[in-house]
Scaffold this motif. Structure first.
Motif, PDB file in Angstrom:
ATOM      1  N   MET A 364       0.860  -1.173   0.000  1.00  0.00           N
ATOM      2  CA  MET A 364       0.000   0.000   0.000  1.00  0.00           C
ATOM      3  C   MET A 364       0.901   1.230   0.000  1.00  0.00           C
ATOM      4  O   MET A 364       1.929   1.245   0.666  1.00  0.00           O
ATOM      5  CB  MET A 364      -0.870   0.011   1.256  1.00  0.00           C
ATOM      6  N   VAL A 365       0.513   2.262  -0.723  1.00  0.00           N
ATOM      7  CA  VAL A 365       1.300   3.497  -0.761  1.00  0.00           C
ATOM      8  C   VAL A 365       0.488   4.607  -0.109  1.00  0.00           C
ATOM      9  O   VAL A 365      -0.551   5.022  -0.631  1.00  0.00           O
ATOM     10  CB  VAL A 365       1.678   3.888  -2.199  1.00  0.00           C
ATOM     11  N   PHE A 366       0.966   5.063   1.058  1.00  0.00           N
ATOM     12  CA  PHE A 366       0.311   6.169   1.748  1.00  0.00           C
ATOM     13  C   PHE A 366       1.083   7.458   1.460  1.00  0.00           C
ATOM     14  O   PHE A 366       2.292   7.521   1.656  1.00  0.00           O
ATOM     15  CB  PHE A 366       0.261   5.902   3.253  1.00  0.00           C
ATOM     16  N   THR A 389       3.874   0.584   2.510  1.00  0.00           N
ATOM     17  CA  THR A 389       3.566  -0.356   3.588  1.00  0.00           C
ATOM     18  C   THR A 389       3.162  -1.713   3.028  1.00  0.00           C
ATOM     19  O   THR A 389       2.382  -1.787   2.067  1.00  0.00           O
ATOM     20  CB  THR A 389       2.412   0.177   4.455  1.00  0.00           C
ATOM     21  N   ALA A 390       3.654  -2.776   3.653  1.00  0.00           N
ATOM     22  CA  ALA A 390       3.263  -4.131   3.244  1.00  0.00           C
ATOM     23  C   ALA A 390       3.010  -4.999   4.460  1.00  0.00           C
ATOM     24  O   ALA A 390       3.582  -4.777   5.536  1.00  0.00           O
ATOM     25  CB  ALA A 390       4.350  -4.752   2.373  1.00  0.00           C
ATOM     26  N   LEU A 391       2.141  -5.984   4.286  1.00  0.00           N
ATOM     27  CA  LEU A 391       1.869  -7.005   5.295  1.00  0.00           C
ATOM     28  C   LEU A 391       2.551  -8.293   4.897  1.00  0.00           C
ATOM     29  O   LEU A 391       2.643  -8.615   3.709  1.00  0.00           O
ATOM     30  CB  LEU A 391       0.367  -7.234   5.437  1.00  0.00           C
ATOM     31  N   GLY A 392       3.031  -9.042   5.904  1.00  0.00           N
ATOM     32  CA  GLY A 392       3.693 -10.308   5.616  1.00  0.00           C
ATOM     33  C   GLY A 392       3.656 -11.236   6.808  1.00  0.00           C
ATOM     34  O   GLY A 392       3.154 -10.880   7.879  1.00  0.00           O
ATOM     35  N   ALA A 393       4.189 -12.429   6.630  1.00  0.00           N
ATOM     36  CA  ALA A 393       4.187 -13.433   7.696  1.00  0.00           C
ATOM     37  C   ALA A 393       4.976 -12.956   8.907  1.00  0.00           C
ATOM     38  O   ALA A 393       4.671 -13.303  10.051  1.00  0.00           O
ATOM     39  CB  ALA A 393       4.762 -14.747   7.178  1.00  0.00           C
ATOM     40  N   ASN A 394       6.034 -12.172   8.667  1.00  0.00           N
ATOM     41  CA  ASN A 394       6.832 -11.584   9.734  1.00  0.00           C
ATOM     42  C   ASN A 394       7.382 -10.257   9.215  1.00  0.00           C
ATOM     43  O   ASN A 394       7.141  -9.889   8.062  1.00  0.00           O
ATOM     44  CB  ASN A 394       7.964 -12.531  10.167  1.00  0.00           C
ATOM     45  N   PHE A 395       8.125  -9.524  10.043  1.00  0.00           N
ATOM     46  CA  PHE A 395       8.529  -8.189   9.616  1.00  0.00           C
ATOM     47  C   PHE A 395       9.521  -8.242   8.456  1.00  0.00           C
ATOM     48  O   PHE A 395       9.545  -7.355   7.610  1.00  0.00           O
ATOM     49  CB  PHE A 395       9.064  -7.364  10.794  1.00  0.00           C
ATOM     50  N   ASP A 397       9.491 -10.432   5.976  1.00  0.00           N
ATOM     51  CA  ASP A 397       8.682 -10.671   4.779  1.00  0.00           C
ATOM     52  C   ASP A 397       7.968  -9.380   4.356  1.00  0.00           C
ATOM     53  O   ASP A 397       7.953  -9.020   3.166  1.00  0.00           O
ATOM     54  CB  ASP A 397       7.662 -11.776   5.078  1.00  0.00           C
ATOM     55  N   SER A 398       7.396  -8.678   5.325  1.00  0.00           N
ATOM     56  CA  SER A 398       6.691  -7.436   4.995  1.00  0.00           C
ATOM     57  C   SER A 398       7.670  -6.360   4.519  1.00  0.00           C
ATOM     58  O   SER A 398       7.357  -5.588   3.607  1.00  0.00           O
ATOM     59  CB  SER A 398       5.887  -6.938   6.204  1.00  0.00           C
ATOM     60  N   LEU A 399       8.877  -6.345   5.101  1.00  0.00           N
ATOM     61  CA  LEU A 399       9.880  -5.363   4.676  1.00  0.00           C
ATOM     62  C   LEU A 399      10.335  -5.640   3.244  1.00  0.00           C
ATOM     63  O   LEU A 399      10.508  -4.706   2.446  1.00  0.00           O
ATOM     64  CB  LEU A 399      11.069  -5.408   5.632  1.00  0.00           C
ATOM     65  N   ARG A 400      10.482  -6.924   2.899  1.00  0.00           N
ATOM     66  CA  ARG A 400      10.861  -7.290   1.527  1.00  0.00           C
ATOM     67  C   ARG A 400       9.816  -6.799   0.536  1.00  0.00           C
ATOM     68  O   ARG A 400      10.143  -6.225  -0.518  1.00  0.00           O
ATOM     69  CB  ARG A 400      11.015  -8.817   1.435  1.00  0.00           C
ATOM     70  N   LYS A 401       8.547  -6.990   0.873  1.00  0.00           N
ATOM     71  CA  LYS A 401       7.464  -6.552  -0.018  1.00  0.00           C
ATOM     72  C   LYS A 401       7.418  -5.029  -0.122  1.00  0.00           C
ATOM     73  O   LYS A 401       7.155  -4.472  -1.194  1.00  0.00           O
ATOM     74  CB  LYS A 401       6.122  -7.072   0.500  1.00  0.00           C
ATOM     75  N   ALA A 402       7.675  -4.354   1.008  1.00  0.00           N
ATOM     76  CA  ALA A 402       7.664  -2.892   0.987  1.00  0.00           C
ATOM     77  C   ALA A 402       8.775  -2.358   0.085  1.00  0.00           C
ATOM     78  O   ALA A 402       8.556  -1.456  -0.725  1.00  0.00           O
ATOM     79  CB  ALA A 402       7.811  -2.345   2.412  1.00  0.00           C
ATOM     80  N   TYR A 403       9.975  -2.934   0.189  1.00  0.00           N
ATOM     81  CA  TYR A 403      11.075  -2.486  -0.659  1.00  0.00           C
ATOM     82  C   TYR A 403      10.842  -2.824  -2.120  1.00  0.00           C
ATOM     83  O   TYR A 403      11.266  -2.083  -3.003  1.00  0.00           O
ATOM     84  CB  TYR A 403      12.408  -3.090  -0.178  1.00  0.00           C
ATOM     85  N   ALA A 404      10.125  -3.931  -2.366  1.00  0.00           N
ATOM     86  CA  ALA A 404       9.756  -4.245  -3.747  1.00  0.00           C
ATOM     87  C   ALA A 404       8.835  -3.159  -4.303  1.00  0.00           C
ATOM     88  O   ALA A 404       8.963  -2.754  -5.482  1.00  0.00           O
ATOM     89  CB  ALA A 404       9.076  -5.614  -3.817  1.00  0.00           C
ATOM     90  N   GLY A 405       7.936  -2.665  -3.459  1.00  0.00           N
ATOM     91  CA  GLY A 405       7.064  -1.565  -3.875  1.00  0.00           C
ATOM     92  C   GLY A 405       7.846  -0.283  -4.123  1.00  0.00           C
ATOM     93  O   GLY A 405       7.624   0.424  -5.108  1.00  0.00           O
ATOM     94  N   VAL A 406       8.802  -0.016  -3.252  1.00  0.00           N
ATOM     95  CA  VAL A 406       9.656   1.166  -3.402  1.00  0.00           C
ATOM     96  C   VAL A 406      10.371   1.149  -4.743  1.00  0.00           C
ATOM     97  O   VAL A 406      10.503   2.176  -5.421  1.00  0.00           O
ATOM     98  CB  VAL A 406      10.678   1.242  -2.238  1.00  0.00           C
ATOM     99  N   SER A 407      10.830  -0.048  -5.140  1.00  0.00           N
ATOM    100  CA  SER A 407      11.625  -0.163  -6.380  1.00  0.00           C
ATOM    101  C   SER A 407      10.818   0.184  -7.618  1.00  0.00           C
ATOM    102  O   SER A 407      11.378   0.450  -8.678  1.00  0.00           O
ATOM    103  CB  SER A 407      12.188  -1.583  -6.499  1.00  0.00           C
ATOM    104  N   GLU A 408       9.479   0.173  -7.522  1.00  0.00           N
ATOM    105  CA  GLU A 408       8.620   0.476  -8.665  1.00  0.00           C
ATOM    106  C   GLU A 408       8.405   1.984  -8.854  1.00  0.00           C
ATOM    107  O   GLU A 408       7.876   2.425  -9.878  1.00  0.00           O
ATOM    108  CB  GLU A 408       7.256  -0.203  -8.503  1.00  0.00           C
ATOM    109  N   ILE A 409       8.794   2.770  -7.839  1.00  0.00           N
ATOM    110  CA  ILE A 409       8.440   4.196  -7.844  1.00  0.00           C
ATOM    111  C   ILE A 409       9.675   5.058  -8.074  1.00  0.00           C
ATOM    112  O   ILE A 409      10.747   4.776  -7.546  1.00  0.00           O
ATOM    113  CB  ILE A 409       7.794   4.571  -6.476  1.00  0.00           C
ATOM    114  N   GLU A 410       9.508   6.091  -8.876  1.00  0.00           N
ATOM    115  CA  GLU A 410      10.591   7.085  -9.000  1.00  0.00           C
ATOM    116  C   GLU A 410      10.004   8.486  -8.940  1.00  0.00           C
ATOM    117  O   GLU A 410       8.849   8.704  -9.267  1.00  0.00           O
ATOM    118  CB  GLU A 410      11.375   6.875 -10.289  1.00  0.00           C
TER     119      GLU A 410
END
Length: 410
Positions: A364-366, A389-395, A397-410
């Motif tokens: 999610m992008v806030f 922000t991302a949800l995951g099985a643990n922090f 996992d959620s941090l990995r997903k959040a950084y994946a989202g970051v990589s899509e944005i410029e």
């Protein structure tokens, strides 16, 4: 139900995003809002401290409930304004009275409140402009580091932690005599340094009962690995791993209950959020500070983990019926990563185009510091720009997903 959210940052976007999911929402307004809130709510340009303008919006839009995001309107007494204005007395407002907002608006008030109610916090003394010599002598009686806190609101910049006595005396003089933080440092609290690990605890209370929201921990320094200058917050995680059931029982019995009961005993009206900044020293919790609203970027990990309808929680808060409501928390962990302007927390430019928001799939992008330009494109308008922000099985996992989202944005 028509709801107005006051504020323009990532905290307000996350709160509005959750409210928007409720079946009870008819119309949602955010003032002034940002490019993110504009996607699902009506943004209304106004100053959150202009109570007359807020009154006009509430009446013209048929607003039933107002959720106050930032601390300034609360410290200025917006709850009291609503209670004393005949046309607004039936409108629910989530936030404490001016008296209750002193928990954040005055460090000295908060310290004395904790003293009165036996709430664990660091030893302290407070001083005014005429007490500089006394303050110097007090500094000489305590070991370093020296913690100096401007009594009033200083936009998150009023706390100094210094290792050298002369440096501490010089900083104290700048605060008290030279008004480094303006009226906010007309009094200064000097307190003992506590060594431990910090976390944030959030409570939603109707003045009698309360709900304990998910814990969170934020990270302030600009650089990777906790390096560089302090910021308003570069990211956060929830839940906090070291805040286990035994520790949280101590937090509730020693801090949360005495805080809510203390407000009630002192007849201080309070219906809203209490943000308790804690430090774990050994196995015991101590209060570093109170805030009278949700934190930022902690809101961006706390709110996505709440499964319960937020409208229903706020209705119970306003109506004094917390005992009749249940709070359901998602088991997933959440992590948020803040994307900031180049140069932040020092000088930075505004107005840069933001691209790739639609490409973020697992997060999610806030929006924190964004607006739409004359062409309708999303551009930067602040230092902290986006909280991914991302949800995951643990922090992790959620941090990995959040950084994946970051990589899509410029």
């Amino acid at each position: 139900m028509n709801i107005l959210v006051l504020g323009s940052g990532g905290r307000e976007h996350a709160l509005a995003w959750k409210l928007h999911q409720s079946h009870s929402i008819e119309n949602l307004f955010v003032a002034p809002g940002n490019a993110g809130t504009a996607e699902f709510a009506e943004n209304i340009p106004l100053d959150v401290s202009d109570f007359e303008a807020i009154r006009e919006v509430v009446l013209s839009r048929g607003v039933h409930l107002v959720l106050v995001g930032p601390e300034v309107p609360l410290v200025l007494g917006i709850q009291d304004y609503f209670k004393s204005t005949p046309s607004l007395t039936d409108i629910a407002l989530i936030g404490p009275s001016k008296a209750g907002a002193q928990l954040e608006g005055s460090k000295e008030f908060a310290k004395k409140f904790m003293e009165r109610h036996g709430i664990p916090t660091a030893a302290y003394r407070s001083f005014g402009k005429s007490d500089v010599e006394q303050a110097y002598r007090f500094l000489e009686t305590i070991p370093p580091p020296y913690v100096l806190k401007a009594d009033g609101l200083a936009a998150g910049k009023g706390v100094l932690i210094l290792n050298e006595i002369q440096e501490a005396k010089s900083a104290l003089r700048e605060m008290l005599v030279e008004a480094k933080f303006g009226a906010a440092s007309s009094r200064v609290v000097i307190e003992a340094f506590l060594s431990g690990i910090e976390l944030s605890c959030f409570v939603l209370t109707d003045g009698k009962d309360y709900k304990i929201l998910p814990t969170a921990k934020d990270y302030k320094r600009i650089g990777e690995g906790d390096t560089g200058l302090n910021t308003g917050g570069m990211g956060a995680v929830s839940p906090v791993g070291f805040a286990d059931a035994v520790f949280m029982e101590k937090v509730e019995s020693r801090i949360i209950k005495p805080t809510v009961e203390g407000l009630r005993k002192e007849k201080i009206p309070y219906s809203g959020f209490i943000f308790i900044g804690l430090i774990k020293v050994g196995d015991d919790p101590f209060v570093i500070e109170y805030n009278v609203r949700m934190g930022d970027p902690e809101t961006e990990v706390v709110i996505p983990r709440i499964q319960t309808d937020l409208v229903e929680l706020l209705r119970a808060t306003a109506g004094g019926t917390h005992k009749e409501t249940d709070l359901v928390i998602r088991k997933e962990a959440a992590a948020t990563v803040m994307m900031v302007s180049g140069g932040y927390p020092e000088a930075y430019q505004k107005g840069h185009a933001i691209r790739g928001l639609e490409s973020v799939k697992e997060a999610m992008v806030f929006h924190a510091g964004t607006q739409k330009d004359s062409n309708g494109d999303v551009v930067t308008s602040g230092g902290r720009v986006l909280a991914v922000t991302a949800l995951g099985a643990n922090f992790k996992d959620s941090l990995r997903k959040a950084y994946a989202g970051v990589s899509e944005i410029e």
